[in-house]
Design a protein around this motif. Sequence first.
Motif: not given
Length: 129
Positions: A13-20
């Motif tokens: 994982p590249d560290g980005r959180p899920p987003a909406k």
Amino acid sequence: MTRRDFDPATVTPDGRPPAKAKLFDGTRDGPYRGSINGEALATQITVLTYGNDEPGSGPVLHVHPYDEVFVIQQGRARFFVGDQTIDAEAGETVLGPAGLPHRFVNLGPGRLQTLDIHLSPRWIQTNLE
């Protein structure tokens, strides 16, 4: 069907959180109901929704510096991409390669609804008409 296209252990994982983010407002009038720049989701694609109920109408001739993929969700469309004409219907996709002018029209009968995927973190366009 079981798919195993890659080994999950090879992806970190590249560290980005899920987003909406909200793509469109169903109460909004007009053919362009909304878009989401990839930057809002920390990704490299931009998504637009387009739809109209008028056979013969559609976006003007335009061009992008990146590929665009059209997903026909409802209805039928005629695409003009470079010197090619492509008819497509619900369930089909069409590619508009980077640098090739393109446009499309609703073939009818009824509504044309597309999901347009721009392979860019921002919507960049030059209208040619």
